[in-house]
Design an enzyme around this catalytic site. Structure first.
Site, PDB file in Angstrom:
ATOM      1  N   ARG A 371       4.559  -0.835  -1.431  1.00 22.24           N
ATOM      2  CA  ARG A 371       3.337  -0.079  -1.904  1.00 22.24           C
ATOM      3  C   ARG A 371       3.849   1.370  -1.558  1.00 22.24           C
ATOM      4  O   ARG A 371       4.075   1.808  -0.271  1.00 22.24           O
ATOM      5  CB  ARG A 371       2.118  -0.634  -1.273  1.00 22.24           C
ATOM      6  N   PHE A 376       0.267  10.084   0.583  1.00 28.56           N
ATOM      7  CA  PHE A 376      -0.658   9.058   1.460  1.00 28.56           C
ATOM      8  C   PHE A 376      -0.278   7.997   2.497  1.00 28.56           C
ATOM      9  O   PHE A 376      -0.128   8.026   3.555  1.00 28.56           O
ATOM     10  CB  PHE A 376      -1.785   8.458   0.415  1.00 28.56           C
ATOM     11  N   GLN A 379       4.086   1.720   2.391  1.00 29.38           N
ATOM     12  CA  GLN A 379       4.015   0.468   3.066  1.00 29.38           C
ATOM     13  C   GLN A 379       5.040  -0.566   2.942  1.00 29.38           C
ATOM     14  O   GLN A 379       5.770  -1.133   1.762  1.00 29.38           O
ATOM     15  CB  GLN A 379       2.617  -0.219   2.620  1.00 29.38           C
ATOM     16  N   ASN A 418      -3.555  -4.670   6.858  1.00 31.94           N
ATOM     17  CA  ASN A 418      -4.273  -5.770   7.034  1.00 31.94           C
ATOM     18  C   ASN A 418      -5.018  -6.074   5.816  1.00 31.94           C
ATOM     19  O   ASN A 418      -5.119  -5.367   4.919  1.00 31.94           O
ATOM     20  CB  ASN A 418      -5.293  -5.782   8.351  1.00 31.94           C
ATOM     21  N   PHE A 429       2.490   0.451   7.668  1.00 36.06           N
ATOM     22  CA  PHE A 429       2.589   1.606   6.769  1.00 36.06           C
ATOM     23  C   PHE A 429       2.914   2.743   7.564  1.00 36.06           C
ATOM     24  O   PHE A 429       2.308   2.856   8.728  1.00 36.06           O
ATOM     25  CB  PHE A 429       1.487   1.549   5.753  1.00 36.06           C
ATOM     26  N   LEU A 438      -8.692   6.164   6.999  1.00 34.38           N
ATOM     27  CA  LEU A 438      -8.206   4.780   7.532  1.00 34.38           C
ATOM     28  C   LEU A 438      -8.571   4.549   9.133  1.00 34.38           C
ATOM     29  O   LEU A 438      -8.265   3.537   9.786  1.00 34.38           O
ATOM     30  CB  LEU A 438      -6.857   4.850   7.410  1.00 34.38           C
ATOM     31  N   HIS A 442      -7.628   0.475  10.459  1.00 27.81           N
ATOM     32  CA  HIS A 442      -6.209  -0.029  10.731  1.00 27.81           C
ATOM     33  C   HIS A 442      -5.589   0.529  12.220  1.00 27.81           C
ATOM     34  O   HIS A 442      -5.965   1.597  12.552  1.00 27.81           O
ATOM     35  CB  HIS A 442      -5.116   0.313   9.555  1.00 27.81           C
TER      36      HIS A 442
END
Length: 570
Positions: A371, A376, A379, A418, A429, A438, A442
């Site tokens: 990902r 941003f 991952q 997660n 990530f 976030l 996370h």
């Protein structure tokens, strides 16, 4: 004279005192207490759960819906529409093109939830879907992130939509459309037993698929094949983690050479739990209380301190790391370049232990970053490469760890990915820009250190329409430079070894002292065989007792006065 309060008199006496002394019961009392006929509007009704097909009344697997928000199972609604050409719930004419494919999201526990807020859907949740993308959200999420800020773009795919494209799947305040007794096929008693079959029992050759229906079924098959592939890959990966051979070393060092061998935290914790010799300093096992209050437990008079739990054993080396403010250092070699990572083991030890031990096992080798969203995150950490796989070093998800000093307010922060609260496994990530949204969701456990050029190289890459790097970015190797957990365990083992050696030395010294006292040449104790003690020479006028012969050589007589009692008198 007694004066009564008028309010008391009107309540307990006076002309109203016989108001409830009637010889009949009211209509309300007859309905509520005597089994009278209930109001038809209050008769309990069968409400269809949001995750069930409105036609088969069974949980769906491939959901589709109409513009009114009625949800069906794909394999059930297709034959019905081809045969009756109408909506089985409303009775209005319907075509295959009227069906909208829905994308429900599940958490790690298999429950349907909102993919943005992670709130689990229940029968009391206001659920909506976006017509253009088919993604399903809670109405609260759409109101706060789409309606109020006038941001009419899908939160998952970014597709633009109109307010008229928002379809209500379930409204807790309006349950009329989910009352099974009002469905058209129920009122007309249409037999749908043939449709209450699983997808494996429905013969595909009996369904003539054309146009949009054929396309949807092909997409459904491809989706199912992808799910099966992910499931097989996940099972193989779990088996790989469980069956990975680990060298067993002696946890309890017997020599100084044994201390040089590294012990993994998992082996250390397992050994301590198997031995059960570590006890809590305050809390007992409660065996006496259990035997006193329960007839199933045999009577017990001893109340020993209870054994340490797995978390408490792990806390033994966590405390050493926190006291020394130790950190871990790992170098991750990728196809783009080397990533130098600093792990905050002193702040979030459990999360860091999971990551650094997976790196020690080479778990991330030859995996790809699946990902990528420029500016941003990027991952990775999933051996299956799908975003749905991966296992923690303990083989099960573990809890989130947060620290007020750790956040996503800058680029280069290393954090856990997660699928909801307390579902951390192996995926992680790296932020490629500030991501304050976030924070608190996370767990941050490290950061990129050294040359920050690697972040710029990631941001220069391009992503495809599925938020994946256009060119594969692979993790080639992970090199652990500093593992504070194994160092802390080594320190514990060294202290235990020194304490054990000190105890053995003291035991030897005590034994030697006893030997020296017994073999004292001044007393010659132990050299003479004296099974029966003989009293001193009788000084009375009675007969003289015979003295048994002594083989040991006695010391020469001394001119000093004898004491009252000593070994020299024998």
């Amino acid at each position: 004279m007694c004066i009564r309060d008028r309010s008391t008199q009107s309540t307990w006496g006076g002309k109203h005192r016989h108001t409830r002394d009637r010889l009949f019961i009211s209509v309300t009392e007859h309905k509520a207490e005597w089994g009278g006929k209930k109001d038809p509007l209050r008769v309990p009704f069968n409400r269809l759960p949001f995750n069930c097909c409105a036609l088969s009344l069974l949980p769906f697997e491939n959901p589709v819906c109409t513009k009114e928000g009625v949800v069906f199972e794909m394999l059930n609604i297709i034959p019905y529409v081809k045969k009756y050409k109408k909506n089985p719930v409303t009775g209005e004419p319907m075509r295959m093109s009227d069906l909208i494919k829905l994308n429900f999201h599940k958490n790690a526990q298999g429950e349907y939830h909102d993919p943005i807020s992670f709130k689990v859907f229940t029968d009391h949740t206001n659920i909506v879907a976006i017509r253009t993308s088919g993604n399903v959200y809670s109405a609260e999420t759409i109101d706060s992130l789409n309606r109020k800020p006038h941001n009419l773009h899908d939160l998952m795919t970014g597709e633009e939509f109109k307010l008229s494209d928002i379809i209500t799947i379930q409204d807790p305040k309006n349950l009329e459309q989910r009352m099974v007794t009002k469905f058209d096929y129920v009122q007309k008693k249409i037999d749908v037993d043939a449709l209450r079959k699983t997808k494996d029992e429905v013969p595909e050759e009996k369904i003539n698929l054309t146009g949009i229906s054929k396309k949807v079924v092909e997409e459904m098959k491809a989706k199912q094949q992808e799910k099966d592939r992910q499931k097989i890959a996940k099972e193989e990966e779990e088996k790989k983690v469980e069956d990975q051979p680990r060298k067993r070393v002696k946890i309890e060092a017997e020599t100084e050479k044994d201390l040089e061998e590294e012990v993994t935290p998992i082996d250390f914790v397992r050994d301590r739990l198997e031995k059960g010799d570590l006890r809590h300093s305050r809390y007992t096992s409660g065996e006496v209380a259990s035997s006193f209050t329960s007839t199933l437990v045999s009577l017990n008079y001893e109340n020993p301190l209870r054994k340490l739990t797995e978390e408490e054993v792990r806390k033994l080396y966590y405390d050493i790391i926190k006291a020394k403010q130790q950190k871990g250092y790992v170098q991750m070699i990728t196809t783009v370049g080397a990533i130098n990572l600093e792990l905050f083991a002193n702040f979030v030890p459990r999360t860091c232990e999971n990551f650094i031990e997976l790196c020690e096992r080479k778990y991330y080798n030859n995996t790809k970053f699946h990902r990528f969203i420029p500016q941003f995150i990027i991952q990775g950490g999933d051996p299956t490469g799908t975003g749905a796989g991966g296992q923690s070093v303990w083989g099960k998800p573990f809890e989130d760890e947060f620290h007020p000093k750790l956040n996503h307010n800058q680029e280069g922060m290393l954090s856990m990915a997660n699928s909801g609260k307390n579902t951390n496994k192996s995926q992680f990530f790296i932020t490629l820009g500030a991501a304050k949204s976030l924070n608190g969701v996370h767990s941050v456990f490290g950061q990129v250190v050294g040359d920050g050029r690697i972040i710029d190289l990631f941001n220069e890459m391009q992503a495809d329409e599925y938020d994946r790097p256009k060119g594969e970015v692979m993790i080639l190797d992970t090199i652990v430079h500093v593992n504070p957990f194994r160092e802390a365990i080594k320190e514990i083992r060294k202290k235990e070894f020194e304490a054990k050696r000190k105890a053995e030395l003291e035991k030897v010294m005590i034994s030697k002292e006893s030997e020296r006292w017994i073999n004292n040449p001044a007393t010659q104790l132990g050299k003479a065989s004296l099974p029966t003690p003989t009293p001193p020479t009788n000084t009375s006028s009675g007969p003289t007792l015979p003295v048994p012969p002594v083989k040991a050589t006695l010391p020469p007589p001394s001119n000093s006065k004898p004491t009252k009692f000593s070994f020299s008198n024998w």
